[in-house]
Design an enzyme around this catalytic site. Structure first.
Site, mmCIF file in Angstrom:
data_model
loop_
_atom_site.group_PDB
_atom_site.id
_atom_site.type_symbol
_atom_site.label_atom_id
_atom_site.label_comp_id
_atom_site.label_asym_id
_atom_site.label_seq_id
_atom_site.Cartn_x
_atom_site.Cartn_y
_atom_site.Cartn_z
ATOM 1 N N ARG A 36 -12.112 8.336 8.220
ATOM 2 C CA ARG A 36 -11.366 9.456 8.791
ATOM 3 C C ARG A 36 -10.400 10.102 7.806
ATOM 4 O O ARG A 36 -10.159 11.306 7.864
ATOM 5 C CB ARG A 36 -10.573 8.983 10.015
ATOM 6 N N TYR A 142 -8.515 -11.586 8.777
ATOM 7 C CA TYR A 142 -8.985 -11.007 7.518
ATOM 8 C C TYR A 142 -9.645 -12.084 6.661
ATOM 9 O O TYR A 142 -10.752 -11.886 6.136
ATOM 10 C CB TYR A 142 -7.803 -10.384 6.779
ATOM 11 N N ILE A 172 -3.606 -6.307 -5.651
ATOM 12 C CA ILE A 172 -3.915 -5.245 -6.604
ATOM 13 C C ILE A 172 -2.748 -4.265 -6.657
ATOM 14 O O ILE A 172 -2.287 -3.778 -5.621
ATOM 15 C CB ILE A 172 -5.205 -4.494 -6.224
#
Length: 317
Positions: A36, A142, A172
């Site tokens: 989206r 997760y 990261i």
């Protein structure tokens, strides 16, 4: 040359990976795909972009057919903190979306890169020098999806000969695209706030030690693994990779070398702290070095210098 598809191409890693792949292999050969969120002008204007839903297998199959895709970098995922708030969504996107990508890749003969994470480990995993092959009893949704994803990718390689490969990313850090709901997001936010406010309130405790990596190294590792000689890969899903193991205070100290007045405080988020405490302090990534030559280019201080330099330009400071 068969073309490449990057799902999750508007995300933190996917957005930069798409641009680097286009630089390396040609703009028209790399198709970005998102759900989206609108792509940046740079991403949208540099090559093909499509909106798809990975949880709909026809969406995946249609884009593979439309562009004659040969390699899929499947970066679309719900991250750790968001996954704890919306576990059903995390399962749907991270597992059902992956299953669809693997099924299409089996039928269309695509190679697949699938990112895993330090979240694939859990509180029973050895904390220090975490081995490549070790106990993986993740305790977050997760993490559960990442363990299941690693096994699913191994299954599709062994059962159907799909060329699946993956990395266990640490946190990261990047100045380009902000992360979206992960436990290591603080390590990006801290640099923005250091420049804008000279102070930062961290949601993890000062002593929380986690593996991290600068984005250029994450991108290098991703592409190098996909370009590696498959005959040398004893492992596939997924390789430990890291660059440095640091605490919030370590980053603050590195920032103070450039901004001496920087001040850090701590307002611990119990949900994210519990997640971080279940992860390793540092991973052993020697298997990646042995099998495909992995080696990071950046240490903490080199990353800090580069982050601050580029964020000053980005923020016009």
């Amino acid at each position: 040359m068969k073309k490449m598809l990057v799902t999750g191409a508007v995300g933190q890693i996917g957005s930069e990976l798409t641009m680097l792949l286009r630089e390396n292999f040609g703009n028209d050969n790399v198709i970005g795909a998102g759900h989206r969120t609108k792509p940046s002008e740079k991403l949208k204007n540099s090559g093909p972009f499509e909106f798809i839903e990975c949880v709909k297998i026809d969406d995946v199959a249609n884009i593979v057919d439309k562009y004659d895709i040969g390699v899929i970098y499947h970066m679309a995922a719900i991250l750790s903190a968001v996954g704890e708030k919306r576990p059903q969504l995390a399962w749907d996107v991270n597992i059902n979306g992956l299953y669809n990508v693997l099924e299409v890749s089996k039928d269309k003969n695509c190679a697949v890169f699938v990112p895993s994470s330090i979240a694939a480990f859990g509180p029973d995993t050895p904390k220090d020098n975490t081995p490549q092959d070790t106990i993986q009893r993740a305790n977050t949704m997760y993490g559960v999806t990442k363990v299941a994803g690693e096994l699913l990718c191994d299954y599709y390689f062994k059962r159907f000969n799909v060329d699946t490969r993956g990395l266990r990313y640490p946190g990261i850090i990047s100045y380009e695209t902000l992360p979206g709901g992960g436990t290591t997001d603080y390590a990006v936010e801290i640099y923005y706030e250091a420049l804008k406010a000279k102070k930062y309130s961290c949601f993890l405790a000062s002593h929380t030690k986690l593996d991290m990596m600068y984005m250029p190294d994450a991108l290098k590792a991703t592409i190098d693994l996909m370009e590696a000689d498959p005959s040398k890969l004893k492992h596939r899903n997924a390789f430990n990779v890291t660059a440095f193991s640091i605490t919030p205070e370590d980053i603050a100290a590195s920032i103070r070398k450039h901004i001496p007045e920087f001040h850090i405080t701590y307002d611990v988020d119990n949900v994210r702290q519990t997640i971080a405490d279940s992860w390793p302090n540092n991973m052993d990534d020697s298997t990646a070095t042995e099998e495909w030559g992995w080696s990071p280019d950046y240490n903490l201080d080199a990353m800090t210098e580069d982050m601050l330099k580029n964020l000053k330009i980005k923020l016009n400071i």
